[in-house]
Structures are given as structure tokens and as C-alpha cells.
Design an enzyme around this catalytic site. Structure first.
Site, PDB file in Angstrom:
ATOM      1  N   LEU A  44      52.399  42.428  31.878  1.00 52.91           N
ATOM      2  CA  LEU A  44      51.144  43.117  31.628  1.00 52.91           C
ATOM      3  C   LEU A  44      50.065  42.199  32.173  1.00 52.91           C
ATOM      4  O   LEU A  44      50.005  41.015  31.798  1.00 52.91           O
ATOM      5  CB  LEU A  44      50.966  43.367  30.123  1.00 52.91           C
ATOM      6  CG  LEU A  44      49.857  44.294  29.677  1.00 52.91           C
ATOM      7  CD1 LEU A  44      49.977  45.674  30.321  1.00 52.91           C
ATOM      8  CD2 LEU A  44      49.853  44.438  28.164  1.00 52.91           C
ATOM      9  N   ASP A  45      49.276  42.689  33.096  1.00 54.48           N
ATOM     10  CA  ASP A  45      48.280  41.853  33.768  1.00 54.48           C
ATOM     11  C   ASP A  45      47.382  41.124  32.768  1.00 54.48           C
ATOM     12  O   ASP A  45      47.122  41.614  31.673  1.00 54.48           O
ATOM     13  CB  ASP A  45      47.402  42.702  34.691  1.00 54.48           C
ATOM     14  CG  ASP A  45      48.180  43.289  35.846  1.00 54.48           C
ATOM     15  OD1 ASP A  45      49.134  42.649  36.312  1.00 54.48           O
ATOM     16  OD2 ASP A  45      47.815  44.399  36.282  1.00 54.48           O
ATOM     17  N   ARG A  46      46.886  39.987  33.194  1.00 60.39           N
ATOM     18  CA  ARG A  46      46.003  39.173  32.345  1.00 60.39           C
ATOM     19  C   ARG A  46      44.787  39.962  31.878  1.00 60.39           C
ATOM     20  O   ARG A  46      44.341  39.823  30.742  1.00 60.39           O
ATOM     21  CB  ARG A  46      45.578  37.932  33.142  1.00 60.39           C
ATOM     22  CG  ARG A  46      44.735  36.971  32.369  1.00 60.39           C
ATOM     23  CD  ARG A  46      44.584  35.660  33.150  1.00 60.39           C
ATOM     24  NE  ARG A  46      43.571  34.849  32.520  1.00 60.39           N
ATOM     25  CZ  ARG A  46      42.414  34.533  33.089  1.00 60.39           C
ATOM     26  NH1 ARG A  46      42.137  34.943  34.312  1.00 60.39           N
ATOM     27  NH2 ARG A  46      41.544  33.797  32.450  1.00 60.39           N
ATOM     28  N   SER A  48      44.624  43.119  31.313  1.00 59.32           N
ATOM     29  CA  SER A  48      45.021  44.312  30.569  1.00 59.32           C
ATOM     30  C   SER A  48      45.406  43.901  29.152  1.00 59.32           C
ATOM     31  O   SER A  48      45.747  42.749  28.896  1.00 59.32           O
ATOM     32  CB  SER A  48      46.209  45.000  31.245  1.00 59.32           C
ATOM     33  OG  SER A  48      45.859  45.410  32.547  1.00 59.32           O
ATOM     34  N   ARG A 143      49.865  46.399  39.302  1.00 64.04           N
ATOM     35  CA  ARG A 143      48.541  46.982  39.016  1.00 64.04           C
ATOM     36  C   ARG A 143      48.500  48.492  39.295  1.00 64.04           C
ATOM     37  O   ARG A 143      47.496  49.048  39.720  1.00 64.04           O
ATOM     38  CB  ARG A 143      47.446  46.229  39.776  1.00 64.04           C
ATOM     39  CG  ARG A 143      47.405  44.759  39.356  1.00 64.04           C
ATOM     40  CD  ARG A 143      46.326  43.960  40.012  1.00 64.04           C
ATOM     41  NE  ARG A 143      44.988  44.242  39.537  1.00 64.04           N
ATOM     42  CZ  ARG A 143      44.457  43.832  38.395  1.00 64.04           C
ATOM     43  NH1 ARG A 143      45.175  43.141  37.541  1.00 64.04           N
ATOM     44  NH2 ARG A 143      43.225  44.126  38.077  1.00 64.04           N
TER      45      ARG A 143
END
Length: 181
Positions: A44-46, A48, A143
Site C-alpha cells: 500500500l503506497d506510502r 495511501s 498506483r
């Protein structure tokens, strides 16, 4: 089998150590979870927030993270602009991205969800409306949700992963975790 459901706050890396630049002080999973032998199943992206699953079971990890298993991932997405039915229909059919067509998504407009305040907050602009979507995808490109909403003319302002398969964030505040089944 241990399965951890973690509500990853904004600006936390989805890993236990920061391999960034020397002297970097970015938050990692180790700031929240002190359990040996569990690892993130997917990323999970930083920038998000939301549900991150961790396990020490390699087969379960593969079933969660591998796109071949098409495990649905549901996101609550605040986007810029007033999303039209035509834009939603594009998301439902699949969107052409630079790495190919996405699989069709489930996409609907929703009322603003009762979420925790984001830190830092989303920048409010009086002249630019925004709205919320519930978007469910069955793949996990880099993403992807952000690129999909941008491709239909609505850049993402806030992204919260609410669910993976049958697991959800229900009852978990940012930074909290619990064992799941």
C-alpha cells in the site's frame, strides 16, 4: 496461521525497515507492529491509507498478493471534480493505462464516508469540487487506482483501502491492528 489486519496510516511505508537515504526518519510497520515472522501480503503506497494484511504463511501471502487469484480490493477514493456517470462507466469497462488496459472495476459514487481525519489533511479548494467513489479492482498494478481516476479526468485526493477479499477495516483506527481469520 497468523493473519494481521492493520490500518496503515498515511506516510507509513509498507515494510519493516526504511531502505531510503541515510538518516531518513520515515515511519515503517515496525513503529506499529512488534510481531516476529509476519510480512506484508501486498503493498500500500506510502501516501495511501487503510487495510494492509500481514502473515507468515507463504501460501496465504501469495493468494492475497498475486493478481492471478483476482482477490477483490475495495477502495474509498476522494477525487477532484464532480464525477459523471460517463466517467464511472469508463472505470467499469476498464481504463487504458500506459501499461495496458485494466480489468473492469466496480465503481460507484458514494456519500462522504465517516473516516478519521487525515494527517496531513487534504487541501481544500473552494473553486474545485470533489466527491467520493467506492472502487473495487481485482488486480494490483503500481498506483493503479490513482492512475485510473486520473485517466478519467478525476485525480485522486485521498485513497483509503477499505477491504481485501472478505477482510475489512471495520473497527480499526489508524495505526491499530488485530488478528483476523
Amino acid at each position: 496461521m497468523t493473519l494481521i489486519l492493520f490500518n496503515k496510516p498515511m506516510n507509513v511505508l509498507s515494510q519493516f525497515t526504511d531502505k531510503g537515504t541515510a538518516g531518513s526518519a520515515r515511519a515503517t510497520l515496525s513503529d506499529y507492529i512488534d510481531l516476529p515472522g509476519v510480512y506484508p501480503a501486498g503493498r500500500l503506497d506510502r501516501d495511501s491509507e487503510g487495510l494492509l494484511l500481514l502473515t507468515g504463511d507463504g501460501r496465504l501471502q501469495a493468494r492475497i498478493a498475486d493478481p492471478r487469484f483476482k482477490l477483490p480490493k475495495t477502495y474509498l477514493v476522494q477525487v477532484e471534480g464532480d464525477v459523471t456517470e460517463a466517467a464511472l462507466e469508463q472505470l467499469r469497462r476498464g481504463v487504458s493505462l500506459n501499461d495496458g488496459m485494466t480489468r473492469p472495476a466496480k465503481a460507484e459514487r458514494i456519500d462522504p464516508p465517516a473516516l478519521w481525519p487525515r494527517d496531513p489533511p487534504v487541501r481544500f479548494r473552494k473553486s474545485v469540487p470533489d466527491c467520493w467513489l467506492r472502487l473495487t479492482i481485482s488486480e494490483g498494478r503500481n498506483r493503479q487506482v490513482r492512475r485510473m481516476t486520473a485517466a478519467v479526468g478525476h485525480p485522486t485526493l485521498r485513497l483509503v483501502r477499505w477491504g481485501v477479499g472478505d477482510w475489512t477495516l471495520e473497527g480499526l483506527a489508524p495505526g491499530e491492528w488485530r488478528e483476523g481469520g
